[in-house]
Design an enzyme around this catalytic site. Structure first.
Site, PDB file in Angstrom:
ATOM      1  CG  ASP A 115      42.120  40.543  37.709  1.00 49.44           C
ATOM      2  OD1 ASP A 115      41.111  40.005  37.221  1.00 49.44           O
ATOM      3  OD2 ASP A 115      43.269  40.340  37.285  1.00 49.44           O
ATOM      4  NE  ARG A 116      41.428  40.644  45.911  1.00 45.44           N
ATOM      5  CZ  ARG A 116      41.822  39.378  46.029  1.00 45.44           C
ATOM      6  NH1 ARG A 116      40.935  38.417  46.228  1.00 45.44           N
ATOM      7  NH2 ARG A 116      43.109  39.066  45.934  1.00 45.44           N
TER       8      ARG A 116
END
Length: 324
Positions: A115-116
């Site tokens: 995830d970011r």
């Protein structure tokens, strides 16, 4: 008769739609909090700016051979930006001095995605053939992964626990926890509920604890089978700082974040899944989740390899004992 048939048709369709809707499984975790929309948008814009300027350095590289390059992804940077910065790193390496290497950059692929706002171990392959082998390894759960998460909530009464549930998208497109008994049932949009399992162990509570060696995931810990009960986050319960290690047994999107939310200990800064946005006077620009390690058989040599990313500062600080 034709007019009668036409007038009944909408009623029949409505009845069928209602039956279909009633048969959809009901998610056990709550919908996204209203506050998360604006915060996530702000974070996405910030990450886009940061990612456009991002470039890997040699200090980010955890391992490299002729088939793989393993890097420590920082928080707040998109995976694609890490991948796109690899060629410049390879150009600067000593391999460029080898005969025949000029102008023949490898075929780079992301073997795993983070995830970011998740930091840690990210594996990039240098050929299509190696990429295909790793896709098979991840799909068949031959890869062992561990994560470190900093959570806020009531201190758990367990030291080790396994949580099993269903996983899927709700009708609003958000990832949610479903009952284990719902696995295989159809969701709005045509997807199905899939199984999701995570083993957790507590490393520290309020700074009291230490970094344990990676366990072999012995199966004598307490188990939780998610069946029909919704998770309950009690705002009146005391809030502790809990550092946990997670061993995902499946590889579902946002798995650890969802299971932490369900256990009542959402990850700090993870506003999408009820984590605190502000804590002790500080606002957080991302969640505190770190991909600590990846263990697998090397896709070419078949030898066992383990890649570990150093702990971020927030995890190291959480393991220091409180001053007396």
């Amino acid at each position: 008769m034709a007019d009668q048939t036409q007038s009944d048709s909408p009623k029949t369709q409505a009845t069928d739609d209602l039956k279909t809707h009633i048969n959809y499984p009901v998610p056990l975790s709550p919908p996204l909090p209203p506050i998360s929309k604006d915060i996530e948008l702000s974070r996405a814009m910030s990450a886009s700016s940061k990612s456009s300027l991002f470039s890997l350095s040699r200090s980010d590289v955890l391992f490299e051979d002729q088939w793989l390059i393993v890097v420590n992804k920082p928080q707040g940077v998109y995976c694609e930006s890490v991948l796109s910065s690899v060629p410049s790193l390879l150009d600067d390496s000593s391999d460029s001095d080898k005969p025949g290497s000029q102008g023949s950059l490898p075929e780079l692929h992301l073997a795993n995605r983070l995830d970011r706002d998740t930091s840690g171990v990210m594996v990039i392959t240098k050929s299509h053939k190696v990429a295909a082998k790793l896709v098979k390894a991840f799909t068949n759960h031959w890869v062992r992964k561990t994560y470190i998460a900093f959570c806020i909530g009531p201190a758990p009464k367990w030291e080790k626990i396994t949580i099993k549930s269903g996983h899927g998208r709700s009708k609003f497109g958000a990832w949610r926890v479903y009952a284990a008994s719902d696995v295989g049932r159809t969701l709005p949009g045509g997807s199905v509920v899939r199984d999701m399992e995570t083993l957790f162990e507590v490393l520290s509570v309020n700074g009291q604890g230490h970094l344990k060696e990676l366990s072999e995931q012995e199966r004598n810990e307490e188990k939780v089978i998610v069946i029909e009960e919704k998770s309950q986050l009690d705002s009146n319960v005391g809030k502790d700082e809990i550092l946990v290690r997670a061993y995902p047994q499946s590889g579902r999107t946002h798995q650890i974040r969802l299971h932490c939310q369900y256990l009542g200990i959402p990850i700090k800064g993870d506003v999408k899944y009820e984590g605190v946005f502000e804590w002790k006077g500080r606002a957080y620009d991302g969640h505190e989740l770190h991909a600590e390690s990846l263990s697998l058989k090397h896709p070419v040599t078949d030898l066992p390899v383990e890649f570990r990313a150093p702990l971020p500062l927030w995890a190291s600080q959480a393991l220091q004992p409180l001053p007396h």
